[in-house]
Design a protein around this motif. Sequence first.
Motif, PDB file in Angstrom:
ATOM      1  N   UNK A 103       0.866  -1.178   0.000  1.00 58.90           N
ATOM      2  CA  UNK A 103       0.000   0.000   0.000  1.00 58.90           C
ATOM      3  C   UNK A 103       0.903   1.228   0.000  1.00 58.90           C
ATOM      4  N   UNK A 104       0.477   2.258  -0.721  1.00 59.42           N
ATOM      5  CA  UNK A 104       1.284   3.476  -0.839  1.00 59.42           C
ATOM      6  C   UNK A 104       0.610   4.584  -0.038  1.00 59.42           C
ATOM      7  N   UNK A 105       1.239   4.968   1.060  1.00 62.71           N
ATOM      8  CA  UNK A 105       0.781   6.136   1.808  1.00 62.71           C
ATOM      9  C   UNK A 105       1.326   7.352   1.052  1.00 62.71           C
ATOM     10  N   UNK A 106       0.462   8.024   0.316  1.00 61.48           N
ATOM     11  CA  UNK A 106       0.935   8.967  -0.699  1.00 61.48           C
ATOM     12  C   UNK A 106       1.257  10.345  -0.130  1.00 61.48           C
ATOM     13  N   UNK A 107       1.746  11.180  -1.029  1.00 61.61           N
ATOM     14  CA  UNK A 107       2.246  12.509  -0.663  1.00 61.61           C
ATOM     15  C   UNK A 107       1.244  13.325   0.147  1.00 61.61           C
ATOM     16  N   UNK A 108      -0.030  13.310  -0.261  1.00 62.75           N
ATOM     17  CA  UNK A 108      -1.026  14.121   0.436  1.00 62.75           C
ATOM     18  C   UNK A 108      -1.317  13.595   1.834  1.00 62.75           C
ATOM     19  N   UNK A 109      -1.209  12.292   2.012  1.00 64.70           N
ATOM     20  CA  UNK A 109      -1.401  11.721   3.342  1.00 64.70           C
ATOM     21  C   UNK A 109      -0.280  12.195   4.256  1.00 64.70           C
ATOM     22  N   UNK A 110       0.925  12.216   3.703  1.00 69.57           N
ATOM     23  CA  UNK A 110       2.096  12.704   4.449  1.00 69.57           C
ATOM     24  C   UNK A 110       1.961  14.192   4.746  1.00 69.57           C
TER      25      UNK A 110
END
Length: 330
Positions: free
Chosen positions: A277-284
Amino acid sequence: MAFPVTRLRRLRQTEGLRGLVRETRLTPEAFVYPMFICPGQGVRKEVRSMPGVFNLSVDEAVKEAREVYALGIPAVMLFGLPEKKDEAATGAWEENGIVQQAARAMKRDVPGLILMGDVCLCEYMSHGHCGIVRKTPGANTEYEILNDPTLELLARTSVSLAKAGIDIIAPSDMMDGRIGAIRRALDDAGSINTPILSYAAKFASGFYGPFREAADSAPQFGDRRSYQMDGANLREALREIELDIEEGADMVMVKPAMPYLDVIAAARERFDLPLAAYQVSGEYAMIEAAARNGWIERDRVMMESLISIRRAGASIILTYFAKDAAKLLA
Ligand code: PBG
């Protein structure tokens, strides 16, 4: 009270007890750290909307790769910002492309680190789309993203990356049939042992905003909704994953992570392949921004977000928090 009250709180009394009965654990071994490689020397340019994340020239990226590996993180995902963009995505597949250069340098310097190469054309196309664009007015749009002609460029990019030392090919473009096309091309080029990690269920998401700044890959017109998935669809996500497995994917991914935990859980239930799963840039960016305002405790929320992804069923997590989370877990 007629019945004994169930005392779930008995096992929550100390950190020792809580640790003993903990169902899900995080280890740095599950993390993949995304990196953005740019031209030049000694370049270390922070991404405005992603504090703590940098565009790095190859020399700086090698230093960072060493640090990542020393923290026990087994893998990086490489993205490239090419010198020039054009309408054939030349920077993606040329022998001396920016990711190819980084791969050679990292293989030399940090041989144990697993190198994943993101295969997509948006960073390399002047128009910022993930495929070849035909600008002819159609029934519904002014332009079209051509599927099958794009496969050839994706396959060429994959072969070039594998040749440069990329260990795992990770297509994120969302064209139909790309896994099969890439598998055939890799096999024909002799890279039969190079695995494919498919961004299989990749949703058209507002959470990619900061990435498009980091990778300079925002589409110059339109959006990605004609190839990335509609965020409302779970069953279609399972179909995407199923097809990619049939075409030869070795691992599959759901992306973004936190808004799609149900998709991760359903995929875990249905398929036996390693699931990322990719915790993406906006989540970060969201967590960083709230923490900077003093509205949440950064480290606590960071770990909570990662454990939620793991609990949902992802065995591999791509995250910009990889280094900081690994430090806390050490
Ligand atoms: C390339 C690609 C994107 C991301 C990974 N690969 C951007 C996009 O599809 O627009 C997003 C990663 C992130 O937001 O951290 N297509």
